[in-house]
Design a protein around this motif. Structure first.
Motif, PDB file in Angstrom:
ATOM      1  N   PHE A 246       0.836  -1.184   0.000  1.00 41.66           N
ATOM      2  CA  PHE A 246       0.000   0.000   0.000  1.00 41.66           C
ATOM      3  C   PHE A 246       0.880   1.246   0.000  1.00 41.66           C
ATOM      4  O   PHE A 246       1.958   1.265   0.594  1.00 41.66           O
ATOM      5  CB  PHE A 246      -0.920   0.009   1.226  1.00 41.66           C
ATOM      6  CG  PHE A 246      -1.794  -1.208   1.315  1.00 41.66           C
ATOM      7  CD1 PHE A 246      -3.049  -1.204   0.751  1.00 41.66           C
ATOM      8  CD2 PHE A 246      -1.342  -2.362   1.952  1.00 41.66           C
ATOM      9  CE1 PHE A 246      -3.865  -2.338   0.823  1.00 41.66           C
ATOM     10  CE2 PHE A 246      -2.145  -3.492   2.029  1.00 41.66           C
ATOM     11  CZ  PHE A 246      -3.410  -3.481   1.467  1.00 41.66           C
ATOM     12  N   LEU A 247       0.408   2.281  -0.653  1.00 44.62           N
ATOM     13  CA  LEU A 247       1.136   3.549  -0.691  1.00 44.62           C
ATOM     14  C   LEU A 247       0.818   4.336   0.578  1.00 44.62           C
ATOM     15  O   LEU A 247      -0.343   4.685   0.818  1.00 44.62           O
ATOM     16  CB  LEU A 247       0.728   4.348  -1.930  1.00 44.62           C
ATOM     17  CG  LEU A 247       1.547   5.598  -2.244  1.00 44.62           C
ATOM     18  CD1 LEU A 247       3.018   5.241  -2.465  1.00 44.62           C
ATOM     19  CD2 LEU A 247       0.999   6.318  -3.467  1.00 44.62           C
ATOM     20  N   PRO A 248       1.828   4.618   1.418  1.00 47.51           N
ATOM     21  CA  PRO A 248       1.545   5.250   2.711  1.00 47.51           C
ATOM     22  C   PRO A 248       1.322   6.754   2.591  1.00 47.51           C
ATOM     23  O   PRO A 248       1.796   7.405   1.654  1.00 47.51           O
ATOM     24  CB  PRO A 248       2.814   4.963   3.519  1.00 47.51           C
ATOM     25  CG  PRO A 248       3.904   4.902   2.486  1.00 47.51           C
ATOM     26  CD  PRO A 248       3.267   4.293   1.274  1.00 47.51           C
ATOM     27  N   ASN A 249       0.606   7.303   3.569  1.00 45.87           N
ATOM     28  CA  ASN A 249       0.414   8.749   3.633  1.00 45.87           C
ATOM     29  C   ASN A 249       1.725   9.492   3.811  1.00 45.87           C
ATOM     30  O   ASN A 249       1.824  10.672   3.480  1.00 45.87           O
ATOM     31  CB  ASN A 249      -0.542   9.101   4.782  1.00 45.87           C
ATOM     32  CG  ASN A 249      -1.992   9.094   4.347  1.00 45.87           C
ATOM     33  OD1 ASN A 249      -2.332   9.558   3.265  1.00 45.87           O
ATOM     34  ND2 ASN A 249      -2.852   8.538   5.187  1.00 45.87           N
ATOM     35  N   ASP A 250       2.755   8.789   4.333  1.00 50.27           N
ATOM     36  CA  ASP A 250       4.054   9.436   4.564  1.00 50.27           C
ATOM     37  C   ASP A 250       4.690   9.940   3.279  1.00 50.27           C
ATOM     38  O   ASP A 250       5.644  10.724   3.337  1.00 50.27           O
ATOM     39  CB  ASP A 250       5.016   8.456   5.250  1.00 50.27           C
ATOM     40  CG  ASP A 250       4.873   8.471   6.756  1.00 50.27           C
ATOM     41  OD1 ASP A 250       3.876   9.035   7.245  1.00 50.27           O
ATOM     42  OD2 ASP A 250       5.736   7.911   7.456  1.00 50.27           O
ATOM     43  N   ILE A 251       4.179   9.529   2.123  1.00 44.92           N
ATOM     44  CA  ILE A 251       4.734  10.039   0.877  1.00 44.92           C
ATOM     45  C   ILE A 251       4.595  11.553   0.801  1.00 44.92           C
ATOM     46  O   ILE A 251       5.374  12.230   0.125  1.00 44.92           O
ATOM     47  CB  ILE A 251       4.063   9.368  -0.345  1.00 44.92           C
ATOM     48  CG1 ILE A 251       4.870   9.647  -1.618  1.00 44.92           C
ATOM     49  CG2 ILE A 251       2.619   9.789  -0.478  1.00 44.92           C
ATOM     50  CD1 ILE A 251       4.388   8.875  -2.828  1.00 44.92           C
ATOM     51  N   SER A 252       3.631  12.096   1.530  1.00 47.93           N
ATOM     52  CA  SER A 252       3.441  13.557   1.517  1.00 47.93           C
ATOM     53  C   SER A 252       4.589  14.302   2.183  1.00 47.93           C
ATOM     54  O   SER A 252       4.755  15.508   1.985  1.00 47.93           O
ATOM     55  CB  SER A 252       2.126  13.921   2.210  1.00 47.93           C
ATOM     56  OG  SER A 252       2.168  13.570   3.588  1.00 47.93           O
TER      57      SER A 252
END
Length: 604
Positions: free
Chosen positions: A436-442
């Motif tokens: 899954f692509l995490p929100n931390d990418i922001s």
């Protein structure tokens, strides 16, 4: 640079001898020695080497020692290409301070090994050494060394593949030294990494480590190579057993034995000249060691000489006794210069008597790399874990430095405002990523381009992607994303290309994406509707209404079935009741008729 005053020399000597200890309250320096690839602690004559656990990845193997100065250890750790191009030892819980970090090399004990590995090494993100061909059997090349400042309670030592075999490491030493050791002045301060290139002396006929120097531990452990083919010209060697004043003191803690031998000129050749190989076009710090140990020289002005570096007078009228105040006392002179050629030439030109010198240190001065933003490093590590990044990628150490070995799949840009490296591109298309692509990418807030296409990434697209205001290109095509397109995408004012094709997205495309000069591709998401040429959506429903519709779509048919069943049972009950009533009525009538007949018969 030319120093034309003997008083300045004395000032330099006094400064180096009087800088206070930063760790005065700390009795013993931090010391850690790791026997790489060992599953248990190892005791040798030199020291205790701790087992290799919890510091890094890589594989264990038996070791073949490449030189006589290597620690007598039997194992190593090596890093095959399948473990990625960059691997690191991450050593935590280190007190802040200055450290001598030394890495000993070794060969895998394998008769089929074709050649010795060649690779690069970095410490705290700064490349400081490249292993060169022919290092086997050369004592001074069986290890690499750096002097570095640790400020964040951890040290990271990395090994970078250069396409010439698997890096293999015998042992690592992390030795705390005086904070002001090899101090180069305020202009450089802690913004450098120092790499000792040559340490030459007449201390011993064999290579020697200076050890702990009578229980003074703050000097580290330096390796001195005996001068054999230096200098050119005629000379003779002096030695003494007299005590040498001014040694083993802060900040450099040189051993007394270093000054108890020296080389001096003769009547035939009073000048001494040394030509020492170095890497060209780099900056070097030169440390020259003297002590007047000739019993025939006891007064000032009996031995005076200039020190020239590549033909330029660097120290004028050096008189060791005048500068130290007495015979049998140590003097250290230091200068930092840029060297263009492949050698540096040190000349001691006598003005009175003959020249003399005890030892020479040549230390490369490397500008320390600026680190990557910690928030962005943390975000990349989270992405690595959540997407199951293949081991071959590595992603160890700092993403952006050393610049020669940046992480695969990321592009770095230096932010002069923050004084940090940041990530402006993330390119991981067609890499077999899952998860899954995490929100931390922001947290990668400087990203201008993201390409994660042709993987198997699941789940919803993070709403927080809309927080990356600099984003221009977003390609998440041909994954397994579901859910809706985040409303936050409307805030991406710089977005020029949006490719979400080949997923399982549904619902209404945010209206804010319409009416903009935007190249988009949403094909393959059959349940999308709204803007950008897609089918119109139904009436807008509130969240409650959508829940009601969903509830109705699931339970409505079930209620109809229940209603029909109840109606049918009720109908059947009514019919049975009517039949029963009819039957009862017929029986009653018959019974009543029969009664009358009997009654009338009696009456007659």
């Amino acid at each position: 640079m030319q120093l034309d005053s003997a008083l300045l020399l004395l000032f330099l000597h006094t400064l180096l001898s009087s800088i206070p200890l930063v760790f005065a309250s700390q009795d013993e320096p931090f010391t850690l020695r790791i026997s790489c690839g060992s599953r248990e602690d190892v005791h040798t004559l030199e020291a205790l080497w701790y087992r290799d656990f919890g510091y890094t990845n890589g594989r264990f193997a038996n070791a073949t020692l490449p030189s006589l100065v290597s620690p007598l250890l039997k194992t190593l750790r090596f890093f095959p290409i399948s473990d990625g191009p960059d691997n690191c030892y991450n050593i935590d819980n280190i007190p802040a301070g200055r450290y001598q970090i030394r890495v000993f090399l070794a060969l895998i004990d394998d008769p089929n090994l074709a050649s010795a590995p060649l690779f690069d090494l970095s410490v705290e993100g700064t490349l400081f050494a490249s292993i060169k061909p022919g290092w086997i059997g050369l004592d001074e090349q069986s290890f690499v060394e750096a002097i570095v400042d640790v400020t964040d309670s951890s040290a990271t030592i990395c090994f970078h593949r250069t396409g010439h075999g698997d890096p293999s490491i015998l042992s690592i030493e992390v030795l705390q030294i005086d904070y002001n050791a090899y101090y180069l002045g305020k202009s450089l301060g802690t913004k450098v990494v120092l790499r000792p290139v040559r340490r030459l002396s007449y201390w011993s006929e064999n290579p020697v480590f200076d050890g702990d120097m009578n229980d003074v531990h703050w000097g580290g452990s330096r390796f001195w190579k005996t001068i054999t083919f230096y200098p050119t010209g005629d000379y003779h060697v002096l030695s003494t057993k007299n005590v040498i004043a001014g040694t083993s003191i802060s900040p450099n803690f040189y051993p007394q034995a270093l000054y108890q031998s020296a080389i001096a000129g003769t009547d035939k050749e009073s000048q001494l000249s040394f030509e020492i190989a170095v890497d060209h076009s780099k900056k070097y710090s030169l440390w020259l060691h003297f002590a007047e140990i000739d019993p025939e020289v006891t007064e000032e002005y009996q031995r005076v000489f200039d020190v020239l570096i590549d033909g330029y007078v660097m120290f004028k009228e050096v008189d060791v006794i005048r500068l130290t105040g007495e015979p049998y006392a140590a003097l250290v002179l230091n200068t930092t210069i840029s060297i263009i050629e492949k050698t540096v030439k040190i000349t001691l030109k006598p003005l009175t008597g003959h020249a003399i010198i005890s030892a020479i240190e040549i230390i490369e001065v490397i500008t320390a790399e600026m680190a990557t933003s910690l928030d962005e490093v943390s975000a990349l590590q989270t992405i690595k874990a959540m997407l199951g990044l293949p081991l071959k990628f590595g992603w160890n150490g700092d993403p952006c430095v050393p610049q020669q070995h940046q992480w695969n799949g990321v592009n770095c840009q230096f932010d002069s405002t923050e004084g940090k490296w940041v990530i402006d591109k993330l390119m991981l298309d067609n890499q077999g990523l899952r998860g899954f692509l995490p929100n931390d990418i922001s947290k990668l807030r400087h990203l201008q381009s993201i390409n994660l296409s042709e993987n198997s990434i699941k789940g919803t697209i993070p709403e927080k992607l809309g927080d990356i205001s600099a984003l221009q290109v977003l390609d998440l095509s041909y994954n397994e994303f579901s859910g809706t397109i985040p409303e936050s995408f409307g805030a991406l004012k710089n977005l020029q290309i949006l490719n979400l094709s080949g997923n399982s997205l549904a619902g209404k495309v945010p209206a804010t994406l319409g009416g903009r000069h935007l190249h988009f591709n949403l094909t393959g998401n059959d349940r999308l509707c709204g803007n950008l040429g897609l089918p119109e959506c139904g009436p807008h429903q509130s969240v409650g209404a959508k829940i009601g519709i969903a509830f109705g779509s699931i339970f409505g048919p079930l209620l109809v079935v229940i209603f029909i069943n109840c109606w049918w049972k009720r109908r059947q009950n009514i019919l049975r009741a009517q039949q029963l009533a009819a039957a009862m009525e017929s029986s009653y009538v018959k019974a009543m008729t029969h009664f009358r007949d009997v009654h009338l018969g009696k009456k007659r």
